[in-house]
Every structure is written in structure tokens, then in C-alpha cells.
Design an enzyme around this catalytic site. Structure first.
Site, PDB file in Angstrom:
ATOM      1  N   VAL A   1     -26.161   2.509  -2.662  1.00 19.41           N
ATOM      2  CA  VAL A   1     -27.337   2.144  -3.448  1.00 19.41           C
ATOM      3  C   VAL A   1     -27.592   0.649  -3.352  1.00 19.41           C
ATOM      4  O   VAL A   1     -28.727   0.189  -3.225  1.00 19.41           O
ATOM      5  CB  VAL A   1     -27.167   2.583  -4.924  1.00 19.41           C
ATOM      6  N   ALA A   2     -26.503  -0.145  -3.397  1.00 18.58           N
ATOM      7  CA  ALA A   2     -26.647  -1.607  -3.346  1.00 18.58           C
ATOM      8  C   ALA A   2     -27.133  -2.078  -1.985  1.00 18.58           C
ATOM      9  O   ALA A   2     -27.857  -3.069  -1.878  1.00 18.58           O
ATOM     10  CB  ALA A   2     -25.309  -2.269  -3.682  1.00 18.58           C
TER      11      ALA A   2
ATOM     12  N   ILE B   1     -29.138  -0.560   0.103  1.00 13.14           N
ATOM     13  CA  ILE B   1     -30.510  -0.183   0.436  1.00 13.14           C
ATOM     14  C   ILE B   1     -31.457  -0.647  -0.667  1.00 13.14           C
ATOM     15  O   ILE B   1     -31.298  -0.262  -1.818  1.00 13.14           O
ATOM     16  CB  ILE B   1     -30.639   1.344   0.607  1.00 13.14           C
TER      17      ILE B   1
ATOM     18  N   GLU C   1     -34.057   0.145  -2.634  1.00  9.79           N
ATOM     19  CA  GLU C   1     -34.823   1.357  -2.896  1.00  9.79           C
ATOM     20  C   GLU C   1     -36.306   1.100  -3.132  1.00  9.79           C
ATOM     21  O   GLU C   1     -37.157   1.910  -2.792  1.00  9.79           O
ATOM     22  CB  GLU C   1     -34.250   2.100  -4.125  1.00  9.79           C
TER      23      GLU C   1
ATOM     24  N   ASP D   1     -67.591  -7.340  20.510  1.00 12.10           N
ATOM     25  CA  ASP D   1     -68.861  -6.953  21.113  1.00 12.10           C
ATOM     26  C   ASP D   1     -69.829  -8.116  20.960  1.00 12.10           C
ATOM     27  O   ASP D   1     -69.737  -8.881  19.996  1.00 12.10           O
ATOM     28  CB  ASP D   1     -69.392  -5.701  20.397  1.00 12.10           C
TER      29      ASP D   1
ATOM     30  N   ASN E   1     -32.067  -2.882  -9.058  1.00  7.05           N
ATOM     31  CA  ASN E   1     -32.871  -2.710  -7.845  1.00  7.05           C
ATOM     32  C   ASN E   1     -34.284  -2.211  -8.124  1.00  7.05           C
ATOM     33  O   ASN E   1     -35.256  -2.644  -7.493  1.00  7.05           O
ATOM     34  CB  ASN E   1     -32.183  -1.721  -6.895  1.00  7.05           C
TER      35      ASN E   1
ATOM     36  N   ASP F   1     -35.553  -6.245 -10.066  1.00  3.65           N
ATOM     37  CA  ASP F   1     -35.977  -6.848  -8.791  1.00  3.65           C
ATOM     38  C   ASP F   1     -37.432  -6.564  -8.463  1.00  3.65           C
ATOM     39  O   ASP F   1     -38.107  -7.375  -7.830  1.00  3.65           O
ATOM     40  CB  ASP F   1     -35.117  -6.293  -7.646  1.00  3.65           C
TER      41      ASP F   1
END
Length: 877
Positions: free
Chosen positions: A280-281, A283, A285, A327, A704, A708
Site C-alpha cells: 500500500v505504501a 503505490i 493509490e 491548415d 495516502n 496526501d
């Protein structure tokens, strides 16, 4: 595809088994509908909802989060699993909402079909639905009628057709049924052909239908659109790579911890929970959702700068654009013919300096020998004639007023052989005058005198040479040159006027001029390391003249035509595109090849356009940008971004915005990764030192996903950096995390991790080994609370280290991002609530702290920002 333009009209009629006199019978038409199908476009399959959702979750990072969700549910951590799942759902919902608008390109192409067509069936002229038109039908085209299918003309009378949306030609093209056309002639030069969805602006014509539906030129564009596949943007690719790296890292770290702990004699269940905590730490999330949210914030800012984003990833892709293919007609230019120069009294002068008092007859001829109409600012008719009326209005020669003073008595209409038009007008005194305009090669031979400084003088050989040289000079500037002449009719009847013995008045030079702010934007593009490239269906000479005036190209060698492209392989074209800045007389297929060649050279390509002919290349480009005002629905339906003000400068502003948005996304990523590394450092060191875990899985997940996330989103609101457009485009091969970024992440990650671990150590104040088997100890819980608060507070303070790349926090107004300040205050408030509200104590396994413990927490929490400020000061010194 049959090259109908090469064949004679007789052979085409014979091949299609039809006749000019009778056309097809109704029965034969029905049979051909069964054979060829209706004259309409095939519908593109709508993307189903399940596929839209799958596209949002189809990334390694999301797969890892899904695995973490399953594991969390399996080991009984239901709360953890639900929180992770909510993040995945949030990310998918935001993406689907932004991209749920189905592709409209083909359905809009279908709407462009002419609703009615005038055809001959069983010898009778009748109006039918355009979808019922079949190959072999005899079609009549008059002024103002859309061409219902691709037709081979067998009869034309002064017919001009507006084809800019299909070919990019800036003025209506003249059609000639008897023209002999070579095999490799560009679409814009096929004078004996009419194309579906183009518009007749003048004259009339008859032709036989040779192609319908998906077989037409515009249908081929629809086919190209269907063949184009979506490609991943640079950020999507880099995040996918990052996800793989993080996933592998998480697995390696988790296995390492499990093995070390096993040999330390820890319980297998506790080790498994620790391994999950480390996964978990490792990644972030919240990263997928945060990136999506920051992109969405960028979309809102882009709207304020007149750019509507249809697809989220296009926002960041703009920041790495190195080539802007544009164009010409309607994008770089105004798509409006404008008189810029005149030649009167043997002098070439700009239209601003035309002496109106000495040019009365010259201006009157422009207005009277003219079939366009103008009321107030609303003009209708051929763009060339409208441009002449605008000159008259500018000098107070209004058509409405003049036509009352000089009533038209007779006219000899323009035709392709004479290349001139003459009207006879009677003034209020009953005197007739003939006014004529046309190509110089038609007007000059029938002129015997000229008007110079108010005097009628003989048109000498020297004067003719001067006039010819003046016309040549104007032509070299890619101006379309028209000559004006007149004569009084003494005794001649209006309907017996002879086009001879005219008095030459002067020349006008006109062009579709560049938009006013384009040149400045192109200069800014060069400054930003972006190469502007013009791609147009217009003729090479006109295209280069515009490109040269805008500083896109500086020599003719930088121009390439569609015919030259056909002679090259894709590999050869890939080599040539490096030096070419103007592509002229190109077809939709050529545009796709050009964009593809630039992409194969490693460029990130943006294509801007407004016509149907631009749609395939808009889709092929990394970022397709359509004009919102003049753009066709097809172009807008295909593009990633739509400019609401049709200004080329807006695309440059959008690039600037895109660069800053990418920078803000990167700030969010650096922030999250350095924070997550801090969690890994704290946990991994504790395991290696045979300490109990300083953080539980719920602590890590909370930090997380809650603590964060708010600052990471707030960093998306950071103001743009002023010097961003003085930098080169981001290398598309560059990783999201560069070497310098890696140092920043490692340094701050270790700093946050060590601060957390030291706070935890101070909280325990004793023999650590006794807590390995007694995880329910109040003292351990209190120490974990200190670690949890230190981790969360230090990360909140660390967010200010990301405000800007250069200089300290104090060199930039600390309070200029109110959202970051708000996220910081809210984060502090939430963490304090967890500690001081008893309900949250048990839910997150935290305990209240005493004054000394708070001093430790606050002291170590501000350490990251203090160290960063010192390092920045040292570097600056």
C-alpha cells in the site's frame, strides 16, 4: 477508384449506361440503389459504456490497486478495500464523463449531404432526396445548390464551386466540362468534376453521377476516419511505465520484508499484514484520480482561454507538442478574399493609399460590374466580387446607391473562354456606359486607351509593358489580379455592346490575408522550440507567399506538393519532412501521411484545421485542434480541442497552458512519490532494525488517500511559470521521473521517513523487541500515533517544496495558491480531529498526545521544508 476526370464525358455516359436526354428510368434507379446502396454514409458504431469504463481502468496501476482491494477483503481489512475501490471508481467516472460524447464525425458528414437533388428521370427533370441519387443519374446544378454526389460535368456555363471545406482552395473554383485533365491532377484542379457536399456559387452546370455514398471523395474521408485508431498520449504511456515499475517495486519490497521478518522469528500473519502495508505504501493509490482531476482543472482554465477540451489527455499532450501542422484557409488566414493592392496611374499602391478622388471610375467599375450583393455588413455572392464591393463601401461607393444612379441595362456574363464580364449601365441622364472586369490577358488586348491622372491617353506599347509588369509583380506576391476598364457608349444599343476599344482603368490584387495575430503567435512558437508547418489544398505559390509573410518558410525549396508526396515512399517522406514547411495541393490522404511522417520522426504533432478535408489528419495527430466558429461539424466532432475564437494564437496559448498543466501534474506525482517513499523508509527500516511497525495499514491508507490527496490536487492550481515558453518542448521519450526528480524523491522520502521513525522511537522510549508480540500495547499505539501525525504533518509541509522548480518558497508569493493553503489547513484540522475526537481514536487506532509529544511531532514535521530551503539557498549562492 475510377479516374473519371481523365475520361471524356461521352465515354463516362456510355460506361454508366445513361443518356443526357432521358437520364435513368425509375426502375433502373431502384435497381442501382440495390447495387450501390443509398447515397449516404455508413454509421460508425457507438462505443459501448462498458468499453468506455474498461478504457479508464485498463492500466497497470489500476490493476495493482484492484489486486490490493482483493487482498484487503481477503484478510478482513474491509475498510481498506472499500477506500481503494472508491478511488478506482472515482477515476473511472471522471474519465467516462469527460469522454462519453460519442464520435460524431461520420454522423455529421451524413448531415452535410444535400437534402435535395435535381435529376432527370424518364426524361423528366425532378427534385428527389439526395440519398436516392445513384451512379448514372443526370444532375442539374444551379447557383446556390449543393452538389449531391461526385459528378462528371458534361455541360458548364460560368460555373464556379466553393470547395474550401474539401480541398482547402480559398476561392471558388471555375468548372469546365471540356477541360482535359491529367491522371495525377490534384483534386482541387479537377475542373471537370464536382464533389459531394461542395456548393455552387455562380453559373450552372449539368453532369452525370459517377460516385455516391462512401465511394465519393468525402466518403473516402469518412473511411479514413474509421481506419484511424486512438493512440495513447505521452502521459498515459509514461504513467503505464511508472505503474509497472511501482508494481514490481512493491512486490520486491514486500517479499524482502516477508523473508527478513520470517528469519527474525516474526509471526507469519503479522508479516503478511506488514507486507500488505508496504504494498500500500509503495503505490500512490490516489495518483490516477489526482492526475485525472488536475487534467480536469486544466480543462476549466483552457475554457477561459477560448479552448474547449473534448478529451482529457489532450491537455497534457499539448505541453510536449513540437510540430503544429496548420491548415491555411480559415486557420492562418481569414478565409475571406480581400483587396490589398491596386495599380492606378502607373503606380502600385496599397489599398489604404488609393486616391479615391482620382479613382472614381475605377471604384465604380468594381461595384457596378458585379453580381454580388451587400446590405449593411451582410454580403452574398462570389467571394471575389464581395471583396470588390467591400472596397467600394470603404470609399463610399455603396452598391445600393450606385445601382440607382447607374441602372443596369444589359450584361455579358463571365465565361471561362472570355475570362471577363461586362455590364451596360445607364446613368440618370440616359447615357450608357460599359464597365468590364476580368483577367488582364482578356482586358488589356481589348483596351486602346487608358485613364491616367484624370486624362484619357493612348495605350502605348510602353504603357502595356508597364501594366503587364505591374500585374506580374502583384502575382509574384500570390495576389489574384483583376483588370478594370470602361467606355462610354455613343450611339450603341446596350444589347449590341462590343467588347473592344475600352479605356483601361487599373488593376486590383487580392488575397485571403493572414489573421492579424498569427505572426506574433508563430514567433512565440519558434521561441518555444515548436515548428509551425502549413498544410493546404491551395496552390503552392499562394501558400508559400502566406507562409513567407508569416515567417513559417523563407525559401521556395521548403514547399512540397501533393504530387511530389505521391512520388515518395513513406520512408522517403519521413526524411523529407524535416526541411519542408509548406505542403500545398494536398488531399486528405496526403495530410494523414504528412502527420504520420512527423510522428515517425519522434515529434508530438498537433494538427489544426476547420474543413472536412482536415478530419482524418485531426484524428491522426497527437492533438487535433478544430476551429469552433468557421470549422465544420465534422472537424469539430473529430478534434481533441476546439478553439472558440478561431485564432491560431489560441492554440499557442493552449500549448503554454498544456506545459504548465503537465508541470503541475508532475509536481503532484513528485509530491505523492516522495511522500510514499517516506512511508516505505519508515516501515522498511523498522523491520530491518527488528522494531515493531511504526504505522498500521489503515494509517498508511488514510495518509495516502486523504491527507496526501488534498495537497496533490491543490498543486494542480499552481499558477503558470512565465518562462515556460522559452523552453524547448518536452522530449517525448523523457520519463515522467528524470534523474533530478529521482534525487528529489529519494532525498525527501528519506527525510520524511527518518523523521517519522525518530518520532516513533522517541514515543516508545524503551526496549523495542517487547512490542513485536504485543501489538495492542497502549504505549505502542501512542508511539504509532506520533509517527502517524509526524508523517502526515511533514507531508503537508512538504507540499510547499513543490510550489516552483527554481528559487525558494519565499521567492514566490507563499499565498498565491489559496487552494494549497486551504488543503494544508484542512489537512491539519482533519488530523487533529482524529486525535481529539474519541470516535476516531478507535476507528484509526490513535491516542491523544501530551505537550512534549506534540513538540516532537511539530519539530520533526517542519524538518523537510527547512532542509529544502537550506539546500536551495546553498545552490543559489
Amino acid at each position: 477508384m475510377y479516374m473519371w476526370h481523365v475520361k471524356s464525358s461521352e465515354s463516362v455516359l456510355e460506361e454508366l449506361n445513361t443518356s443526357i436526354e432521358n437520364g435513368l428510368t425509375d426502375d433502373e434507379a431502384k435497381r442501382r440503389i440495390d447495387q450501390y446502396g443509398y447515397n449516404e454514409f455508413e454509421e460508425e458504431e457507438q462505443t459501448p459504456l462498458w468499453r468506455l469504463i474498461f478504457e479508464q481502468i485498463n492500466s497497470p496501476l489500476i490493476y495493482i490497486l484492484l489486486a490490493a482491494t482483493v487482498i484487503s477483503f481477503f484478510i478482513g481489512e474491509i475498510g481498506d478495500g472499500i477506500i481503494i475501490l472508491l478511488v478506482i471508481v472515482l477515476n473511472a467516472v471522471i474519465g467516462v464523463i469527460q469522454e462519453s460524447k460519442a464520435e460524431k464525425a461520420l454522423s455529421e458528414l451524413k448531415k452535410m449531404s444535400s437534402p435535395k437533388a435535381l435529376v432527370k428521370r424518364d426524361g423528366v427533370l425532378k427534385e428527389i432526396e439526395s440519398k436516392d441519387v445513384v451512379p448514372g443519374d443526370i444532375v442539374t446544378i444551379d447557383t446556390g445548390r449543393s452538389i449531391p454526389a461526385d459528378i462528371r460535368f458534361f455541360n458548364t456555363v460560368n460555373l464556379r464551386v466553393e470547395e474550401s471545406a474539401l480541398t482547402g482552395e480559398s476561392v471558388p473554383v471555375e468548372k469546365d466540362a471540356n477541360a482535359n485533365i491529367e491522371k495525377d491532377t490534384a483534386l482541387a484542379d479537377q475542373a471537370n468534376m464536382g464533389f459531394m457536399s461542395t456548393l455552387s456559387t455562380y453559373g450552372r452546370g449539368e453532369g452525370v453521377v459517377v460516385r455516391t455514398g462512401m465511394d465519393t471523395e468525402i466518403g473516402q474521408i469518412a473511411t479514413l476516419l474509421k481506419k484511424q485508431e486512438k493512440s495513447k498520449t505521452p502521459l498515459q504511456e509514461k504513467l503505464a511505465q511508472l505503474g509497472k515499475i511501482l508494481g514490481i517495486g512493491a512486490i520486491v519490497v514486500s517479499i524482502l520484508v516477508f523473508v527478513i521478518g520470517y528469519f527474525q522469528g516474526r509471526g507469519v500473519t503479522d508479516l503478511f499484514l506488514l507486507a500488505v502495508s508496504l504494498s500500500v505504501a509503495a503505490i500512490p493509490e490516489g495518483l490516477p484520480a489526482i492526475v485525472t482531476i488536475v487534467l480536469a482543472l486544466g480543462v476549466q482554465r483552457m475554457i477561459k482561454r477560448n479552448a474547449i477540451v473534448r478529451k482529457l489527455p489532450a491537455v497534457e499532450t499539448l505541453g510536449s507538442v513540437s510540430i503544429i501542422c496548420s491548415d491555411k484557409t480559415g486557420t492562418l488566414t481569414q478565409n475571406k478574399m480581400t483587396v490589398t493592392k491596386t495599380y492606378v496611374n502607373n503606380t502600385i499602391t496599397s489599398i489604404d493609399k488609393l486616391p479615391s478622388s482620382e479613382s472614381k471610375l475605377f471604384l465604380q467599375t468594381m461595384v457596378l460590374c458585379n453580381d454580388a450583393t451587400m446590405e449593411d455588413d451582410d454580403a452574398t455572392g462570389d467571394p471575389t466580387e464581395v471583396a470588390l464591393l467591400e472596397v467600394g463601401k470603404r470609399f463610399d461607393f455603396e452598391k445600393q446607391t450606385l445601382k440607382k444612379q447607374y441602372k443596369r441595362a444589359y450584361e455579358v456574363p463571365f465565361d471561362s473562354e472570355r475570362k471577363m464580364m461586362t455590364t451596360v449601365n445607364k446613368d440618370v441622364n440616359g447615357k450608357n456606359f460599359a464597365f468590364s472586369k476580368g483577367a488582364l490577358e482578356s482586358i488589356l488586348p481589348v483596351s486602346t486607351k487608358m485613364l491616367k491622372n484624370g486624362q484619357i491617353i493612348e495605350l502605348t506599347k510602353e504603357a502595356r509593358n508597364e501594366i503587364t509588369n505591374a500585374a506580374l509583380s502583384m502575382s509574384e506576391e500570390a495576389l489574384r489580379v483583376l483588370a478594370m476598364a470602361y467606355k462610354p457608349l455613343d450611339g450603341e444599343k446596350p444589347d449590341e455592346v462590343m467588347e473592344d476599344e475600352f479605356i483601361f482603368l487599373g488593376l486590383v490584387g487580392m488575397i485571403d490575408p493572414p489573421r492579424g495575430d498569427v505572426k506574433e503567435s508563430i514567433q512565440l512558437s519558434h521561441q518555444a522550440g515548436i515548428t509551425p508547418v502549413m498544410i493546404t489544398g491551395d496552390n503552392p505559390k499562394t501558400a508559400f507567399a502566406i507562409a513567407q509573410s508569416l515567417e513559417i518558410a523563407d525559401k521556395p525549396e521548403q514547399t512540397m506538393t501533393g504530387q511530389e508526396i505521391d512520388e515518395l515512399s513513406q520512408q522517403q517522406l519521413k526524411k523529407r519532412v524535416e526541411t519542408v514547411r509548406v505542403f500545398a495541393r494536398v488531399s486528405p490522404e496526403h495530410k494523414v501521411k504528412i502527420v504520420d511522417a512527423f510522428k515517425q520522426k519522434g515529434n508530438i504533432v498537433s494538427m489544426t484545421g476547420d474543413g472536412v478535408n482536415d478530419a482524418p489528419s485531426l484524428k491522426k495527430a497527437d492533438v487535433g485542434v478544430a476551429m469552433g466558429i468557421t470549422g465544420t461539424d465534422v472537424a469539430k466532432g473529430t478534434a481533441d480541442i476546439i478553439l472558440t475564437d478561431d485564432r491560431f494564437s489560441t492554440i499557442v496559448a493552449a500549448v503554454e497552458e498544456g506545459r504548465n498543466i503537465y508541470l503541475n501534474i508532475k509536481k503532484s506525482i513528485l509530491y505523492l512519490l516522495s511522500c510514499n517513499l517516506g512511508e516505505i523508509v519508515a516501515l522498511l527500516l523498522a523491520i530491518l532494525l527488528k522494531w515493531p511497525a511504526p504505522l498500521t495499514a489503515i494509517h498508511i491508507l488514510w495518509v495516502n488517500l486523504i491527507t496526501d490527496t488534498l495537497p496533490a490536487i491543490a498543486l494542480g492550481f499552481e499558477r503558470g511559470e512565465k518562462e515556460i515558453m522559452k523552453e524547448k518542448p518536452r522530449d517525448p521519450e523523457e520519463r515522467v521521473i528524470t534523474g533530478q526528480d529521482g534525487k528529489f524523491i529519494l532525498g525527501n522520502g528519506f527525510l520524511i521517513g527518518l523523521s517519522t521513525l525518530i518520532a516513533f522511537m522517541i514515543g516508545l522510549q524503551g526496549d523495542f523487541s517487547q512490542y513485536l508480540t504485543n501489538s495492542s500495547s497502549d504505549k505502542l499505539t501512542q508511539a504509532q500515533t506520533m509517527a502517524f501525525l509526524t508523517l502526515s504533518f511533514s507531508q503537508l509541509f512538504h507540499s510547499f517544496n513543490l510550489k516552483q522548480r527554481k528559487g525558494t518558497v519565499l521567492t514566490k508569493n507563499l499565498f498565491d495558491n489559496k487552494y494549497l493553503i486551504g488543503a494544508f489547513i484542512l489537512g491539519i484540522f482533519i488530523q487533529l480531529s482524529l486525535v481529539f475526537i474519541p470516535f476516531f481514536n478507535d476507528l484509526l487506532n490513535v491516542r491523544p498526545l501530551d505537550a512534549n509529544q506534540w513538540i516532537v511531532v511539530i519539530g520533526f514535521s517542519i524538518l523537510p521544508i527547512m532542509v529544502n530551503e537550506v539546500i536551495k539557498k546553498i545552490k543559489k549562492a
